[in-house]
Design an enzyme around this catalytic site. Structure first.
Site, PDB file in Angstrom:
ATOM      1  N   SER A  97      40.172-105.174  67.420  1.00 41.72           N
ATOM      2  CA  SER A  97      40.255-104.378  66.190  1.00 41.72           C
ATOM      3  C   SER A  97      41.708-104.055  65.888  1.00 41.72           C
ATOM      4  O   SER A  97      42.409-103.512  66.739  1.00 41.72           O
ATOM      5  CB  SER A  97      39.529-103.046  66.357  1.00 41.72           C
ATOM      6  OG  SER A  97      38.180-103.246  66.629  1.00 41.72           O
ATOM      7  N   ARG A 102      40.166 -93.675  70.932  1.00 42.34           N
ATOM      8  CA  ARG A 102      41.310 -94.594  71.105  1.00 42.34           C
ATOM      9  C   ARG A 102      42.614 -93.811  71.304  1.00 42.34           C
ATOM     10  O   ARG A 102      43.663 -94.173  70.758  1.00 42.34           O
ATOM     11  CB  ARG A 102      41.466 -95.537  69.913  1.00 42.34           C
ATOM     12  CG  ARG A 102      40.317 -96.481  69.692  1.00 42.34           C
ATOM     13  CD  ARG A 102      40.145 -97.444  70.861  1.00 42.34           C
ATOM     14  NE  ARG A 102      39.255 -98.531  70.505  1.00 42.34           N
ATOM     15  CZ  ARG A 102      37.929 -98.482  70.578  1.00 42.34           C
ATOM     16  NH1 ARG A 102      37.336 -97.384  71.019  1.00 42.34           N
ATOM     17  NH2 ARG A 102      37.191 -99.526  70.239  1.00 42.34           N
ATOM     18  N   GLU A 116      45.415 -99.803  65.388  1.00 43.57           N
ATOM     19  CA  GLU A 116      45.018 -99.466  66.762  1.00 43.57           C
ATOM     20  C   GLU A 116      46.044 -99.975  67.774  1.00 43.57           C
ATOM     21  O   GLU A 116      46.394 -99.248  68.700  1.00 43.57           O
ATOM     22  CB  GLU A 116      43.630-100.062  67.043  1.00 43.57           C
ATOM     23  CG  GLU A 116      43.120 -99.688  68.414  1.00 43.57           C
ATOM     24  CD  GLU A 116      41.775-100.318  68.746  1.00 43.57           C
ATOM     25  OE1 GLU A 116      40.798 -99.997  68.069  1.00 43.57           O
ATOM     26  OE2 GLU A 116      41.710-101.112  69.680  1.00 43.57           O
TER      27      GLU A 116
HETATM   28  N1  EPU Z   1      31.170-104.716  59.126  1.00 41.05           N
HETATM   29  C1  EPU Z   1      31.480-105.275  57.911  1.00 41.05           C
HETATM   30  N2  EPU Z   1      32.198-106.446  57.891  1.00 41.05           N
HETATM   31  C2  EPU Z   1      32.577-107.077  59.034  1.00 41.05           C
HETATM   32  C3  EPU Z   1      32.253-106.511  60.286  1.00 41.05           C
HETATM   33  C4  EPU Z   1      31.547-105.328  60.316  1.00 41.05           C
HETATM   34  O1  EPU Z   1      31.145-104.730  56.865  1.00 41.05           O
HETATM   35  O2  EPU Z   1      33.241-108.124  58.943  1.00 41.05           O
HETATM   36  C5  EPU Z   1      30.470-103.417  59.153  1.00 41.05           C
HETATM   37  C6  EPU Z   1      29.040-103.559  59.558  1.00 41.05           C
HETATM   38  O3  EPU Z   1      28.275-102.941  58.539  1.00 41.05           O
HETATM   39  C7  EPU Z   1      28.893-102.758  60.831  1.00 41.05           C
HETATM   40  C8  EPU Z   1      30.127-101.883  60.859  1.00 41.05           C
HETATM   41  O4  EPU Z   1      31.096-102.567  60.063  1.00 41.05           O
HETATM   42  O5  EPU Z   1      27.758-101.964  60.766  1.00 41.05           O
HETATM   43  C9  EPU Z   1      30.646-101.675  62.254  1.00 41.05           C
HETATM   44  O6  EPU Z   1      30.936-102.939  62.856  1.00 41.05           O
HETATM   45  P1  EPU Z   1      30.901-103.152  64.443  1.00 41.05           P
HETATM   46  O7  EPU Z   1      29.597-102.724  64.999  1.00 41.05           O
HETATM   47  O8  EPU Z   1      31.373-104.530  64.722  1.00 41.05           O
HETATM   48  O9  EPU Z   1      31.927-102.100  65.012  1.00 41.05           O
HETATM   49  P2  EPU Z   1      33.388-101.655  64.540  1.00 41.05           P
HETATM   50  O10 EPU Z   1      33.284-100.213  64.185  1.00 41.05           O
HETATM   51  O11 EPU Z   1      33.948-102.557  63.506  1.00 41.05           O
HETATM   52  C10 EPU Z   1      34.091-100.824  66.898  1.00 41.05           C
HETATM   53  C11 EPU Z   1      35.270-100.950  67.801  1.00 41.05           C
HETATM   54  C12 EPU Z   1      35.250-102.278  68.544  1.00 41.05           C
HETATM   55  C13 EPU Z   1      33.954-102.359  69.344  1.00 41.05           C
HETATM   56  C14 EPU Z   1      32.786-102.242  68.368  1.00 41.05           C
HETATM   57  C15 EPU Z   1      31.458-102.233  69.064  1.00 41.05           C
HETATM   58  C16 EPU Z   1      37.055 -99.663  66.754  1.00 41.05           C
HETATM   59  C17 EPU Z   1      38.343 -99.711  66.004  1.00 41.05           C
HETATM   60  N3  EPU Z   1      36.502-100.844  67.029  1.00 41.05           N
HETATM   61  O12 EPU Z   1      34.219-101.816  65.890  1.00 41.05           O
HETATM   62  O13 EPU Z   1      36.330-102.279  69.454  1.00 41.05           O
HETATM   63  O14 EPU Z   1      33.853-103.559  70.066  1.00 41.05           O
HETATM   64  O15 EPU Z   1      32.902-100.977  67.635  1.00 41.05           O
HETATM   65  O16 EPU Z   1      31.272-101.015  69.692  1.00 41.05           O
HETATM   66  O17 EPU Z   1      36.570 -98.572  67.092  1.00 41.05           O
HETATM   67  C18 EPU Z   1      38.597-102.951  69.725  1.00 41.05           C
HETATM   68  O18 EPU Z   1      38.859-101.747  69.827  1.00 41.05           O
HETATM   69  O19 EPU Z   1      39.485-103.839  69.813  1.00 41.05           O
HETATM   70  C19 EPU Z   1      37.210-103.343  69.476  1.00 41.05           C
HETATM   71  C20 EPU Z   1      36.865-104.622  69.282  1.00 41.05           C
END
Ligand code: EPU
Length: 355
Positions: free
Chosen positions: A250, A168, A347
């Site tokens: 995010s 990012r 972010e």
């Molecule tokens: N989780 C929770 N609670 C929640 C949601 C998720 O505990 O409410 C945990 C789950 O255990 C899951 C982990 O968080 O395994 C990761 O969640 P997720 O796969 O949704 O990915 P993220 O790391 O939260 C990142 C990006 C997103 C992108 C997703 C999918 C960042 C800051 N965010 O989210 O990007 O869509 O991976 O690849 O890196 C964005 O940048 O706006 C965005 C949406």
């Protein structure tokens, strides 16, 4: 004929940010032709004022009004510039819609952008924060970025290395005053293999989603379009609908911490997700999990809230101001710091306040 550019005084920005918070700008400059950008920036009313580039407004929080001039590049042409062999060069102007470009590339039979389907925002914003999802970052497909260099007053073409992409992060994000991204040149593939390492299916959820679509990755090699479809289904299910409540995806980056700190946290919280960081001595933690573990998912302070669907997304339930959303964000970061000793960083770009 459309004017090359248009300058409007005292502009309302509430429909120009996906959080849908109220904000105004002394000037709004809309540029329809890229070539006219340098001339437009010299308009007497705005010369020397701070500039804020606005793409889809999907990665911004207006905690106050914009100072100076807000600039919107509307030129959004997309086309193939070289089509020789398996690698195809595509050029897209900054004003094009990102998801529109992903779908267009699939219509042309091109692969490489499928994991990045349904990310809101414009093409011009994509390299600035090196948008990423499902194990892929746009910087991997970018061959060059064309930009107006305000410091040198000339057009430049910066290759992938020069763009210094990180998680990012990019050269452009670190120097928001210097470059105005005008177009992006992408290197896509015709071989059913995303550049450079083939379709990325390993990321949590994609394989399962393909299986739920009746496509078992073990027996059926998914096409780029299948992967895009799986990503769209996942995003629709996991992320709040921007049409329903204002949000900017995010709100926090996933924090990168020293490996020793991650190990200590894992010993206390064995279910905490942790991934290897860029360097061997770092780990990336899940900001969503940390926030959720603080009991803040679905939290609400007036109209400022944490999404019920995903703990990483702040939402405007109606009439929240940017300052109220920022206050909630600070409270969340404070809770995560107090409970886990981990600092969260926003972010989106925050306008009118400091983090
Ligand atoms: N989780 C929770 N609670 C929640 C949601 C998720 O505990 O409410 C945990 C789950 O255990 C899951 C982990 O968080 O395994 C990761 O969640 P997720 O796969 O949704 O990915 P993220 O790391 O939260 C990142 C990006 C997103 C992108 C997703 C999918 C960042 C800051 N965010 O989210 O990007 O869509 O991976 O690849 O890196 C964005 O940048 O706006 C965005 C949406």
């Amino acid at each position: 004929m459309t004017a090359l550019f248009h300058l409007q005084a005292d502009a309302d920005l509430s429909a120009r940010n996906t959080f849908r918070v109220a904000a105004r700008a002394p000037w709004l400059l809309r540029v329809n032709e890229l070539a006219s950008l340098p001339e437009a920036l010299e308009l007497e009313q705005i010369r020397g004022l701070p500039l804020l580039m606005l793409g889809g407004g999907s990665n911004l929080l207006f905690a106050g009004d914009a100072p100076g001039a807000v600039v919107e590049l509307r030129a959004g042409g997309v086309g193939i510039v070289e089509d020789r062999g398996p690698v195809v060069r595509v050029r897209a102007q900054a004003g094009a819609d990102w998801h529109g470009l992903v779908m267009w590339s699939l219509d042309q039979g091109l692969c490489g952008l499928e994991n990045l389907a349904l990310i809101p925002g414009s093409v011009g914003a994509a390299p600035i924060q090196n948008i990423g999802a499902y194990g892929v970052e746009v910087g991997e497909s970018i061959l060059a970025v064309e930009a107006w260099d305000r410091q040198e007053a000339r057009w430049v073409r910066l290759g992938r290395q020069a763009c210094a992409f990180g998680y990012r992060d990019s050269l452009f994000k670190r120097n928001p005053e210097r470059w105005i991204v005008a177009a992006v040149e992408l290197e896509l593939s015709r071989q059913g293999r995303a550049h450079p390492a083939g379709p990325r299916l390993g990321y949590a959820g994609i394989g399962e989603e393909l299986a739920a679509m009746g496509l078992d990755p073990g027996t059926h090699a998914p096409t780029a379009r299948d992967v895009a479809e799986a990503v769209i289904r996942l995003r629709r299910r996991k992320l709040p609908d921007p049409g329903a409540a204002g949000n900017a995806g995010s709100f926090f980056k996933n924090p990168v911490v020293p490996a020793a700190q991650a190990q200590a946290l894992l010993a206390a919280h064995p279910r905490m997700p942790a991934f290897p960081g860029q360097g061997a001595d770092t780990h990336k933690l899940s900001a969503a999990w940390l926030i959720d573990a603080c009991g803040l998912k679905g939290e609400r302070e007036g109209d400022a809230g944490v999404s019920e669907a995903h703990a990483l997304v702040l939402v405007n339930h109606g009439r929240a101001s940017g300052a109220q959303l920022l206050e909630l964000a600070r409270r969340i970061a404070g809770a995560v710091q107090a409970r886990f000793g981990v600092a969260l960083e926003p972010e989106p770009r925050i306008v009118g306040a400091c983090w």
